[in-house]
Design an enzyme around this catalytic site. Sequence first.
Site, PDB file in Angstrom:
ATOM      1  N   GLU A   1      -5.064   7.929   9.254  1.00  0.00           N
ATOM      2  CA  GLU A   1      -4.657   8.857   8.177  1.00  0.00           C
ATOM      3  C   GLU A   1      -3.571   9.037   7.820  1.00  0.00           C
ATOM      4  O   GLU A   1      -2.592   9.739   8.668  1.00  0.00           O
ATOM      5  CB  GLU A   1      -5.439  10.138   8.563  1.00  0.00           C
ATOM      6  CG  GLU A   1      -5.013  11.105   7.322  1.00  0.00           C
ATOM      7  CD  GLU A   1      -5.537  10.924   6.162  1.00  0.00           C
ATOM      8  OE1 GLU A   1      -4.511  10.788   5.068  1.00  0.00           O
ATOM      9  OE2 GLU A   1      -6.567  10.430   5.577  1.00  0.00           O
TER      10      GLU A   1
ATOM     11  N   CYS B   1       1.018  -1.110   0.060  1.00  0.00           N
ATOM     12  CA  CYS B   1       0.131  -0.079   0.064  1.00  0.00           C
ATOM     13  C   CYS B   1       0.804   1.158   0.101  1.00  0.00           C
ATOM     14  O   CYS B   1       1.829   1.164   0.931  1.00  0.00           O
ATOM     15  CB  CYS B   1      -0.904  -0.039   1.230  1.00  0.00           C
ATOM     16  SG  CYS B   1      -1.779   1.486   1.562  1.00  0.00           S
TER      17      CYS B   1
ATOM     18  N   TYR C   1      -5.662   5.324  -9.003  1.00  0.00           N
ATOM     19  CA  TYR C   1      -6.841   4.533  -8.541  1.00  0.00           C
ATOM     20  C   TYR C   1      -8.160   5.011  -9.206  1.00  0.00           C
ATOM     21  O   TYR C   1      -8.910   4.079  -9.482  1.00  0.00           O
ATOM     22  CB  TYR C   1      -7.059   4.745  -6.896  1.00  0.00           C
ATOM     23  CG  TYR C   1      -6.024   3.972  -6.113  1.00  0.00           C
ATOM     24  CD1 TYR C   1      -6.225   2.629  -5.668  1.00  0.00           C
ATOM     25  CD2 TYR C   1      -4.901   4.571  -5.810  1.00  0.00           C
ATOM     26  CE1 TYR C   1      -5.206   1.959  -5.028  1.00  0.00           C
ATOM     27  CE2 TYR C   1      -3.927   3.825  -5.256  1.00  0.00           C
ATOM     28  CZ  TYR C   1      -3.879   2.561  -4.735  1.00  0.00           C
ATOM     29  OH  TYR C   1      -2.950   1.959  -3.985  1.00  0.00           O
TER      30      TYR C   1
END
Length: 324
Positions: A148, A63, A195
């Site tokens: 976050e 990620c 994305y």
Amino acid sequence: MGQLVDGTWHDVWYDTTSTGGAFERTTAKFRNWITADGAAGPTGEGGFPAVSGRYHLYVSYACPWAHRTLIFRALKGLEAHISISAVHPDMLSEGWTFETDAHGATGDTLYGLPFARDIYLKADPQISGRVTVPILWDKERETIVSNESSEIIRMLNSAFDELTGNRDDYWPEPLRSEIEEVNARIYDTLNNGVYKAGFATTQAAYDAAVDPLFDTMDWLEARLTEGRYLMGGQITEADWRLFTTLVRFDPVYHLHFKCNRARLIDYPNLWAYTRELYQIEGVAQTVNLEHIVRHYHYSHDTINPNRILPTNPVLDFMEPHGRG
């Protein structure tokens, strides 16, 4: 990429029907801050002081958002102070798991739980939302400080400076306004833009994402003719936020997400810049291309239903970058 609804797991993909085929990212649920003295940060509640050994990062090497936090942990000398668990690269019907049959997948080294969602449920048994990484966990209060990534890296940038003596500053006061402007464009069109292109389910949504993406790549290539880094002569968080997308671009985004107008290696400045950042001490160890390639091609069955892993070109990130 399922989600929790009132504490119950649902294996559902992103809903693009209601958005005209466009991918929309959800916002983070936990927005507390670690600070030097435990005072409240810009959001959330206080009570999270910078203490060695108190915090734990749950990450995925695949990620890019979690990768940012691993880089800052390395740059700021926090490996001995913040422990980590790394999920398995495959993200299937159960979401991120703590299976260990992949090199680098550690399992849940704190609690031995099977799924990343169990960490969210430990913090809030009735939580609703996507189960994402990174997760910054407080071992003492047994709750999530933050999920976050953009805020976690700012905590790591300065909160532990008195503890470590490492005062390298990637969020310098005089450059903050410009960093924010650059971050905003890169996030919208490139970090998240790949994305938006890859997860689009209509031609119009794809076109709306891919054209601004390559406009930004062209803009960055030109910007790097004027300065060594995005802010000129100083590396900042803007560079590291960009790096985690660039290092994945040719192995994944170019093919898998159809961002194929050009490759990273077709941009001389961007390619040399990526190699330079990769070669900074501690950074290469945070890059796991095996997890990166496996995760995207194996986990996204809406894009690659047969889960065929491609034979990618070999990129030499250790090739001399020639940038001084």
